[in-house]
Write a protein that holds these residues in place. Structure first.
Motif, short mmCIF file in Angstrom:
data_model
loop_
_atom_site.label_atom_id
_atom_site.label_comp_id
_atom_site.label_asym_id
_atom_site.label_seq_id
_atom_site.Cartn_x
_atom_site.Cartn_y
_atom_site.Cartn_z
N UNK A 60 0.84 -1.19 0.00
CA UNK A 60 0.00 0.00 0.00
C UNK A 60 0.87 1.24 0.00
N UNK A 61 0.32 2.30 -0.55
CA UNK A 61 1.01 3.59 -0.55
C UNK A 61 -0.03 4.68 -0.30
N UNK A 62 0.41 5.74 0.36
CA UNK A 62 -0.43 6.92 0.54
C UNK A 62 0.37 8.11 0.02
N UNK A 63 -0.23 8.86 -0.88
CA UNK A 63 0.43 10.01 -1.47
C UNK A 63 -0.24 11.28 -0.95
N UNK A 64 0.60 12.17 -0.39
CA UNK A 64 0.12 13.49 0.05
C UNK A 64 0.87 14.56 -0.74
N UNK A 65 0.13 15.55 -1.21
CA UNK A 65 0.73 16.66 -1.93
C UNK A 65 1.12 17.72 -0.90
N UNK A 66 2.40 18.09 -0.91
CA UNK A 66 2.92 19.11 0.01
C UNK A 66 3.11 20.42 -0.74
N UNK A 67 3.51 21.45 0.00
CA UNK A 67 3.79 22.74 -0.62
C UNK A 67 4.86 22.63 -1.68
N UNK A 68 4.84 23.54 -2.65
CA UNK A 68 5.78 23.60 -3.75
C UNK A 68 5.76 22.36 -4.64
N UNK A 69 4.69 21.58 -4.61
CA UNK A 69 4.55 20.44 -5.49
C UNK A 69 5.23 19.17 -5.04
N UNK A 70 5.84 19.17 -3.84
CA UNK A 70 6.47 17.96 -3.32
C UNK A 70 5.41 16.92 -3.00
N UNK A 71 5.80 15.65 -3.04
CA UNK A 71 4.91 14.55 -2.69
C UNK A 71 5.50 13.78 -1.51
#
Length: 181
Positions: A60-71
């Motif tokens: 499983x993976x969880x992807x979160x979008x952070x500031x400045x386009x980082x993941x």
């Protein structure tokens, strides 16, 4: 008949390439790739993965979008006797749809194809012991993947040079997920 089959195969390949180019990975709303995903299929040229591929299960993976386009990507990977969990931060590179992480080795991940809702196909490279290893992964919102998406994944894997022996569908598992401590 062989000519017709070859022509249809080439036409499908051209459509897939045009679809991938039209995808505009850089234009994709990153919030659509955020959330929980099941890693349901893989292709790899890593000898260690190939030797253990029959023991591997769906991760499983969880992807979160952070500031400045980082993941920020969190993983839960079942291994014999335990559930291995870790996180990595991926930063955009100058290549459209590609991200880089120096966590746990130098890695890149590039979005190859997605429908923006139910699946992602990601091509990753990793430097390990002076070698560059390649891996293609199929991410799905559910544990069940449509056969059409599996075939699309296999087509992309072969386009990237993976043989049938290096491509495998991961069996489902329930014991290792992101919600458990």
């Amino acid at each position: 008949m062989k000519t017709v089959g070859l022509s249809l195969g080439l036409a499908l390949l051209c459509l897939l390439l045009v679809g991938a180019e039209d995808l505009g990975a850089a234009e994709l709303d990153k919030s659509k790739i955020a959330g929980k995903w099941h890693i349901t299929a893989m292709a790899s040229d890593s000898e260690s993965y190939l030797q253990r591929k029959d023991q591997l299960k769906m991760a499983m993976a969880n992807i979160r979008v952070l500031g400045e386009g980082d993941l920020k990507v969190s993983f839960a990977i079942p291994t014999p006797g335990r559930c291995m969990k870790f996180e990595s931060i991926y930063r955009p590179t100058n290549i459209s749809g590609e991200y880089y992480s120096s966590d746990r080795g130098n890695k890149t991940a590039q979005l190859v194809n997605t429908d923006g809702r139910t699946y992602l196909i990601i091509f990753a490279t990793r430097e390990k012991e002076g070698k560059i290893l390649h891996m293609l992964r199929l991410y799905s919102r559910t544990r069940w993947v449509r056969p059409k998406v599996i075939e699309l994944f296999k087509t992309f894997a072969k386009m990237k040079g993976f043989t049938d022996d290096a491509i495998w569908i991961l069996p489902r598992q329930e014991e290792c997920n992101l919600d458990e401590p």
